[in-house]
Design a protein around this motif. Structure first.
Motif, mmCIF file in Angstrom:
data_model
loop_
_atom_site.group_PDB
_atom_site.id
_atom_site.type_symbol
_atom_site.label_atom_id
_atom_site.label_comp_id
_atom_site.label_asym_id
_atom_site.label_seq_id
_atom_site.Cartn_x
_atom_site.Cartn_y
_atom_site.Cartn_z
ATOM 1 N N LYS A 1 0.831 -1.214 0.000
ATOM 2 C CA LYS A 1 0.000 0.000 0.000
ATOM 3 C C LYS A 1 0.860 1.258 0.000
ATOM 4 N N ASP A 2 1.988 1.221 0.709
ATOM 5 C CA ASP A 2 2.911 2.366 0.692
ATOM 6 C C ASP A 2 3.497 2.569 -0.700
ATOM 7 N N LEU A 3 3.852 1.467 -1.353
ATOM 8 C CA LEU A 3 4.393 1.566 -2.715
ATOM 9 C C LEU A 3 3.356 2.142 -3.676
ATOM 10 N N MET A 4 2.120 1.705 -3.542
ATOM 11 C CA MET A 4 1.061 2.223 -4.415
ATOM 12 C C MET A 4 0.807 3.706 -4.149
ATOM 13 N N ALA A 5 0.881 4.112 -2.881
ATOM 14 C CA ALA A 5 0.714 5.525 -2.540
ATOM 15 C C ALA A 5 1.852 6.353 -3.140
ATOM 16 N N LYS A 6 3.070 5.821 -3.063
ATOM 17 C CA LYS A 6 4.214 6.528 -3.642
ATOM 18 C C LYS A 6 4.073 6.608 -5.159
ATOM 19 N N ALA A 7 3.612 5.513 -5.772
ATOM 20 C CA ALA A 7 3.400 5.520 -7.222
ATOM 21 C C ALA A 7 2.394 6.597 -7.597
ATOM 22 N N GLU A 8 1.298 6.676 -6.842
ATOM 23 C CA GLU A 8 0.280 7.692 -7.133
ATOM 24 C C GLU A 8 0.845 9.097 -6.952
ATOM 25 N N LYS A 9 1.588 9.303 -5.862
ATOM 26 C CA LYS A 9 2.208 10.611 -5.585
ATOM 27 C C LYS A 9 3.156 11.016 -6.714
ATOM 28 N N ASN A 10 3.908 10.035 -7.232
ATOM 29 C CA ASN A 10 4.886 10.320 -8.288
ATOM 30 C C ASN A 10 4.290 10.280 -9.689
ATOM 31 N N GLY A 11 2.995 9.967 -9.796
ATOM 32 C CA GLY A 11 2.365 9.885 -11.105
ATOM 33 C C GLY A 11 2.798 8.666 -11.906
ATOM 34 N N VAL A 12 3.187 7.593 -11.207
ATOM 35 C CA VAL A 12 3.623 6.363 -11.869
ATOM 36 C C VAL A 12 2.416 5.463 -12.079
ATOM 37 N N LYS A 13 2.177 5.067 -13.314
ATOM 38 C CA LYS A 13 1.080 4.156 -13.625
ATOM 39 C C LYS A 13 1.547 2.730 -13.354
ATOM 40 N N ILE A 14 0.767 1.987 -12.561
ATOM 41 C CA ILE A 14 1.085 0.601 -12.222
ATOM 42 C C ILE A 14 0.132 -0.323 -12.979
ATOM 43 N N ASN A 15 0.689 -1.314 -13.669
ATOM 44 C CA ASN A 15 -0.089 -2.310 -14.412
ATOM 45 C C ASN A 15 0.115 -3.664 -13.758
ATOM 46 N N LEU A 16 -0.991 -4.381 -13.467
ATOM 47 C CA LEU A 16 -0.929 -5.687 -12.808
ATOM 48 C C LEU A 16 -1.709 -6.742 -13.592
ATOM 49 N N PRO A 17 -1.064 -7.859 -13.985
ATOM 50 C CA PRO A 17 -1.780 -8.977 -14.608
ATOM 51 C C PRO A 17 -2.096 -10.046 -13.564
ATOM 52 N N GLY A 18 -2.520 -11.223 -14.038
ATOM 53 C CA GLY A 18 -2.741 -12.368 -13.156
ATOM 54 C C GLY A 18 -1.811 -13.496 -13.518
ATOM 55 N N LEU A 19 -2.305 -14.755 -13.521
ATOM 56 C CA LEU A 19 -1.483 -15.924 -13.839
ATOM 57 C C LEU A 19 -0.866 -15.795 -15.221
ATOM 58 N N ASP A 20 -1.614 -15.235 -16.122
ATOM 59 C CA ASP A 20 -1.126 -14.894 -17.452
ATOM 60 C C ASP A 20 -1.920 -13.675 -17.887
ATOM 61 N N CYS A 21 -1.489 -13.049 -18.940
ATOM 62 C CA CYS A 21 -2.164 -11.865 -19.433
ATOM 63 C C CYS A 21 -3.168 -12.256 -20.505
ATOM 64 N N GLY A 22 -4.362 -11.751 -20.375
ATOM 65 C CA GLY A 22 -5.340 -11.907 -21.431
ATOM 66 C C GLY A 22 -5.112 -10.844 -22.492
ATOM 67 N N PRO A 23 -5.965 -10.808 -23.495
ATOM 68 C CA PRO A 23 -5.789 -9.842 -24.576
ATOM 69 C C PRO A 23 -5.775 -8.385 -24.123
ATOM 70 N N GLU A 24 -6.613 -8.036 -23.147
ATOM 71 C CA GLU A 24 -6.655 -6.639 -22.692
ATOM 72 C C GLU A 24 -5.370 -6.254 -21.972
ATOM 73 N N SER A 25 -4.884 -7.131 -21.075
ATOM 74 C CA SER A 25 -3.622 -6.836 -20.387
ATOM 75 C C SER A 25 -2.471 -6.799 -21.385
ATOM 76 N N SER A 26 -2.452 -7.740 -22.327
ATOM 77 C CA SER A 26 -1.381 -7.759 -23.330
ATOM 78 C C SER A 26 -1.360 -6.464 -24.127
ATOM 79 N N LYS A 27 -2.524 -5.969 -24.484
ATOM 80 C CA LYS A 27 -2.592 -4.704 -25.235
ATOM 81 C C LYS A 27 -2.116 -3.547 -24.357
ATOM 82 N N ALA A 28 -2.566 -3.518 -23.104
ATOM 83 C CA ALA A 28 -2.143 -2.444 -22.190
ATOM 84 C C ALA A 28 -0.629 -2.459 -22.003
ATOM 85 N N PHE A 29 -0.052 -3.650 -21.868
ATOM 86 C CA PHE A 29 1.394 -3.745 -21.680
ATOM 87 C C PHE A 29 2.139 -3.348 -22.947
#
Length: 155
Positions: free
Chosen positions: A41-69
């Motif tokens: 949660k601290d890392l996510m707060a720091k990411a938000e403060k710094n304007g860093v976009k965080i992308n998270l997939p699951g066991l594998d990436c589906g088409p939407e995650s693959s496109k986002a990445f």
């Protein structure tokens, strides 16, 4: 790294810790880092403060995650890829990592298990740098002193 990037894809085993903490996702027997979970949660707060976009997939990436990445890779001026975004060792969960590899080989570099991905898909000669440095590479990029490098530098 959150002080040095504008976007980050957190995949593979590391993603499960984030997904469990942030979304209370059931992860079964997947990798979970008890110590790391304490700072998610601290890392996510720091990411938000710094304007860093965080992308998270699951066991594998589906088409939407693959496109986002792929879009994130396309926006990047430099890529440091420190591992697969899925369980690439199992063909049924390798699609996301393969799709990401295809995009990355157009552009940048990797380390850690990324080197293994390059070997698996015969792309070692298609990225600018491949190493097996893994987490140590990330620490070096963060500006930390690595004991082995320090010992050699002092010799």
């Amino acid at each position: 790294m959150l002080d040095q990037v504008n976007e980050m894809i957190i995949g593979g085993g590391m993603a499960f810790t984030f997904l469990k903490v942030l979304n209370n996702m059931e992860i079964g027997t997947s990798l979970y880092d008890e110590e790391g979970a304490k700072i998610v949660k601290d890392l996510m707060a720091k990411a938000e403060k710094n304007g860093v976009k965080i992308n998270l997939p699951g066991l594998d990436c589906g088409p939407e995650s693959s496109k986002a990445f792929a879009d994130a890779v396309g926006r990047a001026k430099q890529i440091v890829w420190n591992g697969p975004v899925g369980v690439f060792e199992w063909d049924s969960f390798a699609h996301g990592t393969k799709n990401l590899m295809d995009k990355v080989v157009e552009l940048h570099s990797g380390g850690g298990d990324t080197a293994t991905c390059c070997v698996k898909w015969d792309t070692e000669d298609k990225v600018s740098h491949v190493s097996t440095g893994g987490g140590a590479s990330l620490e070096l990029l963060e500006g930390k002193v690595l004991p082995g490098v320090d010992a050699l530098s002092s010799a």
